[in-house]
Design a protein around this motif. Structure first.
Motif, short mmCIF file in Angstrom:
data_model
loop_
_atom_site.label_atom_id
_atom_site.label_comp_id
_atom_site.label_asym_id
_atom_site.label_seq_id
_atom_site.Cartn_x
_atom_site.Cartn_y
_atom_site.Cartn_z
N ARG A 67 0.85 -1.36 0.02
CA ARG A 67 -0.04 0.24 0.08
C ARG A 67 0.79 1.29 0.01
NH1 ARG A 67 -4.88 -1.53 4.40
NH2 ARG A 67 -4.77 -3.59 3.63
N HIS A 68 2.13 1.09 0.01
CA HIS A 68 3.18 2.47 -0.05
C HIS A 68 3.12 2.58 -1.39
CE1 HIS A 68 3.56 1.24 4.43
NE2 HIS A 68 4.12 2.51 4.40
N GLN B 267 2.00 4.00 -5.04
CA GLN B 267 0.97 4.83 -5.48
C GLN B 267 0.42 3.91 -6.84
OE1 GLN B 267 -0.01 8.18 -4.58
NE2 GLN B 267 -1.78 7.35 -5.61
N LYS C 109 -4.50 7.84 -8.69
CA LYS C 109 -4.72 8.87 -7.58
C LYS C 109 -5.34 8.06 -6.45
CE LYS C 109 -5.77 12.51 -10.71
NZ LYS C 109 -6.64 13.68 -11.27
N GLN C 110 -5.47 7.00 -6.43
CA GLN C 110 -5.96 6.33 -5.39
C GLN C 110 -5.02 5.98 -4.15
OE1 GLN C 110 -7.26 1.97 -6.09
NE2 GLN C 110 -8.45 1.89 -4.06
N ILE C 111 -5.34 6.18 -2.86
CA ILE C 111 -4.67 6.05 -1.83
C ILE C 111 -5.40 5.03 -0.95
CG2 ILE C 111 -3.91 6.80 0.72
CD1 ILE C 111 -3.73 9.65 -0.62
N ARG C 112 -4.82 4.05 -0.76
CA ARG C 112 -4.97 2.91 0.00
C ARG C 112 -4.41 2.84 1.31
NH1 ARG C 112 -2.85 -2.11 -3.28
NH2 ARG C 112 -1.16 -0.68 -3.42
N PRO C 113 -5.41 3.20 2.58
CA PRO C 113 -4.90 3.63 4.00
C PRO C 113 -4.56 2.15 4.48
CG PRO C 113 -7.41 3.49 3.64
CD PRO C 113 -6.86 3.39 2.10
N ILE D 181 -2.51 6.68 6.87
CA ILE D 181 -2.32 6.52 5.47
C ILE D 181 -0.66 6.03 5.22
CG2 ILE D 181 -3.95 8.03 4.51
CD1 ILE D 181 -1.97 9.84 3.64
N LYS E 167 3.10 6.37 3.57
CA LYS E 167 4.16 6.97 2.70
C LYS E 167 4.30 6.56 1.41
CE LYS E 167 8.80 8.99 2.51
NZ LYS E 167 10.13 8.68 2.56
N ILE E 168 3.84 7.25 0.37
CA ILE E 168 3.77 6.80 -0.96
C ILE E 168 5.09 6.71 -1.53
CG2 ILE E 168 2.84 7.28 -3.09
CD1 ILE E 168 0.81 6.22 -1.22
N HIS F 127 6.38 6.36 -5.09
CA HIS F 127 6.03 6.58 -6.60
C HIS F 127 6.69 5.71 -7.72
CE1 HIS F 127 3.61 10.08 -5.74
NE2 HIS F 127 4.54 10.78 -4.83
#
Length: 582
Positions: free
Chosen positions: A410-411, A413, A416-420, A495, A497-498, A500
């Motif tokens: 889930r870290h 991206q 645009k979806q953020i998976r908590p 959430i 930390k993404i 990329h």
């Protein structure tokens, strides 16, 4: 095997290596199969068309990290001097032999040294700069802090409400006359109410909890949830993980608290409750005697909110770690309970001050507040407001939850979806007292009601020996209802930390190293969810504008009803989806 490794054993019937789950997932995808479930050693795949048609809503997140937890993994890392360290499982799983750290060392002890360590002649001590140390080689011996970070931390400390009038103990430097000063209490209560009334969140300081105690508790949390072998954690599994003991990743779903069906919580948890309880002492005594039947009978008579604590023992963990973990967590639990009583007291005073001229609601509000203070062994009588008892036989239901977040799928991206890591939810109890370290694998966010319900980050300054620790508090559903919404329970989430990158389907393996090359450190959190005595009668202002017509219900009954209402909403949403399908 780690999720970021693709290992395929040689094609030989005489070799018994096994392959990594990631390799199996890639093989399955080539044949249009997708992962839908795992056990410790097995994985289950279905045809992608069947998944899209029947299972997608049941398993919305079918990533490896979401569906599979590595419970018996062995991790190797190296120190500056060349020492090799092991963490996690330290035994051969199938041969049942221990793995000794000394057996995997590359360098002998006498050759372990950091080859680039500066010599003593490299240093210049500058006393005029407060003892800062500089290096002639150009490498700073003391890492400087980003001025922007220091400025942000300074603002957070200034924003925090000083809770000393309600939380100070006589062991601190303030005189008793200063603590008793009603003007200071009125100011503290008003500032706290002002911060809480809009978004239900506030920063506090002046709790009297020592920095070293906070650091020890967070380090103990990391030791248990991240460094220890999974067998240590699983020795603390209980029948009711929501109230005591260890809860593995993806076994709980906080989204259900607001009637939603979000992804399961990607976080490890460990819970402890009241440490001084007559029933628990009796249970522990009976267990020592080996009287399991008597223990079962005692537990049956306990409220569902009151259960024995479970701790790792020296049978599964080394003796020093067992002692350090338990003493650190119990000490923090005791102190945080003391602080929580002062915080709730200040909230109640702030509510009464703000509504003192509202004659229609003040009597009903006082009745609701008196229930809170009575349950927490306090009184709203000015002569008794300092009777804050930190050690007692208690049957309140405050639970300290240790949370450990790590990097995972889930870290990455995905558009645009953020998976908590923890889905949006509210807390069920009275109030939550929260402390966390600077690990960057997770980020707490809350809804900002003043900014069109946008998500905003909730951060904390570093815990330093010379600085008073700052905590976050947020209102729970119970206090929100007792205050008739004047103190709102706000939706919040955690959430990742993404990282990329990641690419489209079919290109995952090219980016699989992204998760290992990006430095993300675990985040450890301590959350005290304040609860009341199970049989405490509550007066609910929402049911009637008068005391005579207001509903009276016990805290335990209220809590069961609150959770049942969320479950009902969840069922109704599920039925609606089934009807749409039909």
């Amino acid at each position: 095997m780690p999720h970021n490794i693709i290992y395929i054993q040689p094609r030989n019937d005489f070799i018994r290596h096994g392959s990594s789950l990631t390799a199996f997932v890639e093989l399955a995808e080539l044949h249009n199969y997708v992962l839908v479930e795992t056990t410790m050693f097995n994985a289950f795949f279905v045809d992608e068309i069947l998944y899209q048609t029947y299972l997608k809503e049941e398993v919305p997140d079918n990533t490896i990290e979401s569906l599979h937890e590595i419970t018996m993994g062995t991790h190797l890392y190296q120190l500056y001097d060349g020492t090799i360290k092991l963490s996690g499982c330290k035994k051969m799983l199938w041969h049942r032999l221990p793995i000794d750290e000394e057996d995997v060392q590359v360098l002998p002890p006498e050759k372990r040294d950091f080859p680039f360590a500066p010599t003593s002649s490299d240093f210049t001590h500058t006393v005029s700069n407060g003892g800062t140390v500089s290096s002639s080689s150009g490498v700073a011996a003391v890492t400087s802090i980003d001025p922007k970070v220091e400025e942000l931390e300074k603002k957070m400390r200034e924003l925090a409400v000083d809770m000393r009038p309600y939380c100070s103990t006589q062991s601190q430097n303030e005189t008793k006359g200063e603590i008793d000063n009603q003007e200071l209490k009125n100011k503290c209560a008003a500032e706290l109410y002002e911060q809480l009334q809009t978004n239900g969140f506030a920063y506090i300081k002046g709790t009297g909890i020592a920095p070293y105690l906070c650091k020890d508790a967070l380090q103990a949390t990391n030791l248990f949830l991240n460094d220890a072998d999974e067998s240590v954690r699983r020795s603390c599994l209980t029948k009711d993980r929501a109230r005591r003991g260890y809860s593995p990743m993806c076994t709980e779903n906080f989204a259900s608290l607001i009637g939603d069906d979000g992804p399961n919580d990607l976080v490890r948890k460990f819970r402890v409750g009241p440490v001084i309880n007559k029933d628990q002492k009796k249970i522990e005594a009976e267990k020592e005697k080996g009287l399991d039947e008597e223990v079962t009978e005692i537990e049956k008579k306990l409220s569902c909110l009151l259960r024995p604590n479970v701790w790792p023992t020296k049978d599964v963990w080394d003796e020093d770690s067992v002692a350090y973990f338990r003493t650190s967590i119990e000490a923090f639990y005791k102190e945080s309970c003391r602080v929580s009583r002062g915080v709730v007291h200040a909230m109640c005073d702030g509510l009464l001050q703000a509504n003192n001229e509202n004659t229609d609601n003040i009597d009903l509000l006082r009745s609701s507040i008196d229930a809170l203070l009575k349950s927490l062994m306090m009184s709203n009588n000015n002569e008794e407001t300092d009777q804050i008892i930190s050690s007692r036989d208690t049957s309140d239901t405050s639970i300290l939850t240790l949370l450990g977040y790590q990097k995972g799928s889930r870290h990455r991206q995905h558009g645009k979806q953020i998976r908590p890591l923890v889905a949006p939810h509210t807390d069920v109890g009275v109030v939550t007292l929260l402390l966390f370290d600077q690990g960057d694998s997770a980020k707490l966010q809350r809804i900002d009601r003043e900014a069109e319900n946008q998500w905003i980050d909730v951060a904390l300054p570093r815990i330093q020996n010379e600085c008073d620790p700052v905590f976050v508090i947020n209102i729970g559903d119970c206090l929100s209802e007792l205050s008739h919404g004047m103190l709102p329970s706000t939706i919040h989430r955690v959430i990742p930390k993404i990282i990329h990158g990641g690419g489209k389907k079919g290109k995952k393996k090219k980016n699989m190293t992204d998760l290992t090359t990006t430095a993300i450190t675990p985040r450890n959190c301590l959350a005290l969810f304040v609860g009341l005595e199970p049989t405490q009668m509550l007066t609910l202002p929402s049911s009637s504008p008068t005391i005579e017509g207001a509903e009276r219900i016990t805290y335990e009954e209220w809590r069961k009803r609150r959770i049942a209402q969320a479950a009902k909403v969840l069922r109704e949403k599920s039925n609606e989806k089934e009807e749409i399908k039909a």
